[in-house]
Design an enzyme around this catalytic site. Structure first.
Site, PDB file in Angstrom:
ATOM      1  N   SER A 139       6.196   8.318  -1.342  1.00  0.00           N
ATOM      2  CA  SER A 139       7.540   8.018  -0.849  1.00  0.00           C
ATOM      3  C   SER A 139       8.427   9.213  -1.129  1.00  0.00           C
ATOM      4  O   SER A 139       8.125  10.033  -2.013  1.00  0.00           O
ATOM      5  CB  SER A 139       8.096   6.783  -1.569  1.00  0.00           C
ATOM      6  OG  SER A 139       9.479   6.624  -1.334  1.00  0.00           O
ATOM      7  N   TYR A 151      10.116   2.118  -9.282  1.00  0.00           N
ATOM      8  CA  TYR A 151       9.581   2.611  -8.011  1.00  0.00           C
ATOM      9  C   TYR A 151       9.491   4.133  -8.016  1.00  0.00           C
ATOM     10  O   TYR A 151       8.475   4.712  -7.631  1.00  0.00           O
ATOM     11  CB  TYR A 151      10.456   2.127  -6.860  1.00  0.00           C
ATOM     12  CG  TYR A 151       9.865   2.390  -5.496  1.00  0.00           C
ATOM     13  CD1 TYR A 151       8.765   1.668  -5.055  1.00  0.00           C
ATOM     14  CD2 TYR A 151      10.391   3.364  -4.650  1.00  0.00           C
ATOM     15  CE1 TYR A 151       8.205   1.907  -3.807  1.00  0.00           C
ATOM     16  CE2 TYR A 151       9.852   3.610  -3.403  1.00  0.00           C
ATOM     17  CZ  TYR A 151       8.757   2.875  -2.985  1.00  0.00           C
ATOM     18  OH  TYR A 151       8.204   3.117  -1.752  1.00  0.00           O
TER      19      TYR A 151
END
Length: 258
Positions: A139, A151
């Site tokens: 990501s 995350y």
């Protein structure tokens, strides 16, 4: 010979981007092993109805024993494996002090430990198959300072893990690269309308990505067209990381730079 691997394992393939990657690979003649904690049978049936080749595998990516079972199933039924897409992942949009210990552990287990267990499990079969390509879905949160510590840490970790694996597996003809999407129009964004609207204001392309645009990057890294790429990062974000800050600033001042 096809420029794509003949047999590819895709995790998180029961829906979302994983299913999209699987369908695209099948259209290119690849046998796709769809693995998920949910039942990917509907996607397998769709691929087969379209003339493609696919198989369903139950997999909890956090469980090394489950990985070993799935790889054994592929070895027994296909005899080889030449590609892996570590697509399974979860997102928890929580700031630092709102991130519980349980959320931290869960996100790291799925997003980072899962690909580690997966690459470790498939390496010998891919080696025995003559090599291949591994694509880890990271990501842009693995490239910048992102507000969600769980995350962001999982995706930064996956970036480094990909480079480590690339160096380890190169002698076996196994390439390892990572794809870094920005915001993609999938179920992960459900219920985050305000977050998405604010983010899009900082994306020079002016929109979120379509799943097909991420799939094209994955296909490229799996294919022979990327034969000299390993340990690399491909960012697919509409210019958010490279130009998002000043794009938003200029928009906010109405283009008046003086």
């Amino acid at each position: 010979m096809s420029e794509y691997p003949d047999t590819v394992l895709v995790t998180g393939a029961a829906g979302g981007m994983g299913a999209h990657h699987a369908r695209a690979l099948a259209r290119h003649g690849t046998h796709v092993c769809l693995a998920d904690i949910a039942d990917p049978g509907a996607v397998v049936a769709e691929i087969e109805a379209g003339g493609g080749s696919a198989s369903a595998h139950e997999l909890d990516v956090t469980d090394p024993a489950a990985w070993a079972r799935v790889v054994a199933e592929i070895r027994a039924t296909r005899g080889r494996l030449t590609g892996l897409v570590n697509n399974a992942g979860i997102s928890r949009r929580l700031e630092f002090l709102d991130t519980t210990d349980e959320v931290w552990e869960q996100v790291l287990r799925v997003n980072l430990s899962g690909p580690f267990h997966g690459m470790k499990a498939v390496a010998e079969l891919m080696r025995d198959s003559g090599g291949g390509s591994i694509v880890n879905i990271s990501s842009i949160a693995g490239q910048i300072g992102y507000f969600s510590p769980a995350y962001s840490s999982s995706k930064w970790g996956l970036t480094g893990l990909s480079k480590s694996a690339a160096g380890n597996f190169a002698r076996w003809g196994i390439r390892v690269n990572s794809v870094h999407p920005g915001l993609v129009d999938t179920g992960l964004l459900d219920g985050a309308d305000a977050f998405v609207a604010s983010a899009v204001a900082s994306i020079p392309a002016g929109r979120t990505a379509r799943p097909a645009e991420i799939t094209e990057a994955v296909l490229f890294l799996l294919s022979g067209r990327s034969s000299y790429l390993t340990g690399s990062e491909i960012t697919v974000d509409g210019g958010l990381v490279s130009n998002g800050l000043y794009h938003r600033i200029i928009a906010d001042v109405g283009g008046e730079l003086s």
